[in-house]
Design a protein around this motif. Structure first.
Motif, short mmCIF file in Angstrom:
data_model
loop_
_atom_site.label_atom_id
_atom_site.label_comp_id
_atom_site.label_asym_id
_atom_site.label_seq_id
_atom_site.Cartn_x
_atom_site.Cartn_y
_atom_site.Cartn_z
N TYR A 45 -2.02 -18.63 -3.73
CA TYR A 45 -2.22 -18.13 -5.09
C TYR A 45 -2.06 -16.61 -5.14
N GLU A 84 1.51 -15.40 -4.78
CA GLU A 84 2.28 -15.50 -6.03
C GLU A 84 1.94 -14.36 -6.98
N LYS A 86 3.69 -11.32 -5.75
CA LYS A 86 5.13 -11.34 -6.02
C LYS A 86 5.44 -10.82 -7.42
#
Length: 118
Positions: free
Chosen positions: A29, A32, A35
């Motif tokens: 999580y 992400e 990112k």
């Protein structure tokens, strides 16, 4: 979405880094989120921190997480007696987070379950 490198978040997790839930859900999580351009920090509460982690193991995990864009912080988790231990961890966490926030100026605090939300 345009990455926002100015946005910082602290994810507070009342589990240890080695817990399967942290490895299978929290870390992916946070990867992400990272990112998307958010600077991510993670605070975990480690069971038996002094005896279950060597300084070398801590450094290996710190570097591993750093390589994927996550800054790792840790505090000791206290188990017994249950209610006083949880209260102690909550107060220790609040104190640590207050100092960390003064240095880092987080934009978002994210907690996994209710104890770290306190």
């Amino acid at each position: 979405m345009t990455p926002n490198r100015d946005l910082k978040t602290l994810y507070i997790c009342y589990f240890g880094l080695r817990e399967p839930l942290v490895q299978t859900q929290v870390i992916p999580y946070l990867r992400e989120i990272q990112k998307g351009g958010v600077r991510v920090s993670l605070l975990t509460f480690e069971p038996d921190l002094k005896n279950s982690w060597t300084p070398d193991e801590i450094e290996v995990e710190r570097k591993r997480l750093e390589q994927i864009g996550i800054t790792w912080h840790r505090l000791a988790y206290h188990k017994r007696p249950s209610a006083p231990a949880t209260l102690y961890d909550t107060l220790a966490g609040a104190r640590y987070i207050k100092r960390l926030h003064a240095a880092e100026r987080f934009d978002v605090f994210h907690a996994r379950v209710h104890v770290p939300a306190l």
